[in-house]
Structures are given as C-alpha cells and as structure tokens.
Design an enzyme around this catalytic site. Structure first.
Site, PDB file in Angstrom:
ATOM      1  N   HIS A 151       0.840  -1.200   0.000  1.00  0.00           N
ATOM      2  CA  HIS A 151       0.000   0.000   0.000  1.00  0.00           C
ATOM      3  C   HIS A 151       0.880   1.256   0.000  1.00  0.00           C
ATOM      4  CE1 HIS A 151      -3.190  -2.685   2.023  1.00  0.00           C
ATOM      5  NE2 HIS A 151      -3.664  -2.371   0.830  1.00  0.00           N
ATOM      6  N   LYS A 187     -15.608  -8.058   4.192  1.00  0.00           N
ATOM      7  CA  LYS A 187     -15.104  -8.982   5.232  1.00  0.00           C
ATOM      8  C   LYS A 187     -14.974  -8.204   6.544  1.00  0.00           C
ATOM      9  CE  LYS A 187     -11.793 -10.371   2.344  1.00  0.00           C
ATOM     10  NZ  LYS A 187     -10.394 -10.635   2.075  1.00  0.00           N
ATOM     11  N   ARG A 198      -1.593  -6.399  -8.578  1.00  0.00           N
ATOM     12  CA  ARG A 198      -0.405  -7.181  -8.244  1.00  0.00           C
ATOM     13  C   ARG A 198      -0.282  -8.379  -9.166  1.00  0.00           C
ATOM     14  NH1 ARG A 198      -2.562  -7.919  -2.347  1.00  0.00           N
ATOM     15  NH2 ARG A 198      -4.292  -8.295  -3.740  1.00  0.00           N
ATOM     16  N   SER A 247      -3.043  -7.832   2.741  1.00  0.00           N
ATOM     17  CA  SER A 247      -3.400  -7.661   4.156  1.00  0.00           C
ATOM     18  C   SER A 247      -3.867  -8.994   4.744  1.00  0.00           C
ATOM     19  CB  SER A 247      -4.515  -6.628   4.309  1.00  0.00           C
ATOM     20  OG  SER A 247      -4.102  -5.395   3.805  1.00  0.00           O
TER      21      SER A 247
END
Ligand code: PNS
Length: 162
Positions: free
Chosen positions: A20, A44, A93, A131
């Site tokens: 990030h 989530k 990514r 994460s």
C-alpha cells in the site's frame, strides 16, 4: 488558475502493508493531492476498526507530502460524487487481482460514467503481499516484519496479543 488534480486511493487497509505504501508513493507523484479513502465497513469483517486503520495510515504517511487520509461508507461512487472527484487509483499485483478489479471498474463506470480508474503495479518486491496474508501469518505467530512497516507490525502483534 490551474485546478488541482486530486485522486482517491480507496481500500480496506486492514492493515496497511508495504505494498500500500508503495502504491501511495507512486500515485501521489502523479497528482496534486492523493486521498487515501478507508472503507468503514468492508465486506469482510475487519480486524482493525476504521479509527485504527485511519490512525495507522496517518502514522505511515506522516512524512509523505500531498497525502490525506479520509473514510467513506457505502458506495465509492457516492463518495466521489459528493467530493466532486473522478480519479481513482488501485493497485494490480497478480493476474487474480485483474478479474475483481475489472468487474469493480466496469460496475463503478456504469454507476458513474465520469470515473477514471488508474491501475498501478507495485514494486515486484511487494507483488505477493496482501493484508489477508499478513493477518494469517501474524495470527500463527509468524514474522511479518518484511511485509509491513515496524509501527504496523507492533499494532498487528498487539491485536493478536503476541
Ligand atoms: O482493499 P480492498 O478490500 O480491495 O478495497 C475494496 C474497495 C473498498 C475499494 C471496494 O470494495 C469498494 O469500493 N467498496 C465500496 C462499495 C462499492 O462501491 N461497491 C461497488 C463497487 S463494485
């Protein structure tokens, strides 16, 4: 007078990772201002409250110029419309990111045709970091120091009482 160009980098940031930070560093150079927008209620259930996620982002961006941290609840497009903004930055990514981002981009564009979403690739050093993986490793007492800044490592460990 030239209008300032402002971009929004939305996400859960639960917790913020080195990936990030890489994205923030890259994108803030492209705009006059970058707003890192933390979603209040991600799909989530987050490990960190929105207050904690904002605090962490402020901590790790305190020495980075032209970056602001804000929160949003509900639809991203509503946040953008309210703020009269239309540029969004997201990271890409791996190939598996593409499908999710593609769906999200086209949905957002349908809801708000003026939106433009810019995808940036982080340094290859961080392409595998997420994460979720950071949380999984930490939850089993694994070492996350290579994935997050030191201040964040401390806070994640504290959460898991490691
Ligand atoms: O860091 P994340 O979890 O990949 O971020 C996803 C986020 C918060 C950018 C996305 O879920 C979002 O914008 N949620 C807000 C709700 C919304 O606008 N949904 C419609 C987009 S398809």
């Amino acid at each position: 007078m030239k209008r300032e160009t402002v971009a929004v980098y939305p996400g859960s940031f639960d917790p913020p990772t080195n990936g990030h930070i890489d994205l923030i560093e890259r994108s803030r150079k492209m705009f006059d201002k970058l707003i890192v927008a933390v979603i209040v209620n991600p799909t989530k259930k987050p490990l960190f409250s929105v207050k904690e996620r904002v605090k962490m982002l402020k901590l790790i961006t305190k020495n980075i110029k032209n970056v602001e941290v804000d929160t949003f609840d509900g639809l991203l497009v509503d946040y953008l419309k309210n703020k009269k903004l239309k540029i969004v930055v997201r990271g890409l990514r791996v190939i598996s990111d593409f499908e999710y981002e593609f769906q999200m981009a086209l949905t957002n564009r349908k809801l708000y045709p003026e939106i433009e979403i810019i995808y940036l690739m982080p340094s290859e050093k961080w392409t595998y970091i997420s994460s979720s993986l950071v949380k999984e490793v930490a939850s089993f007492n694994g070492n996350i120091i290579n994935f997050v800044p030191t201040e964040i490592e401390r806070l994640v460990k504290l959460k898991y009482k490691l």
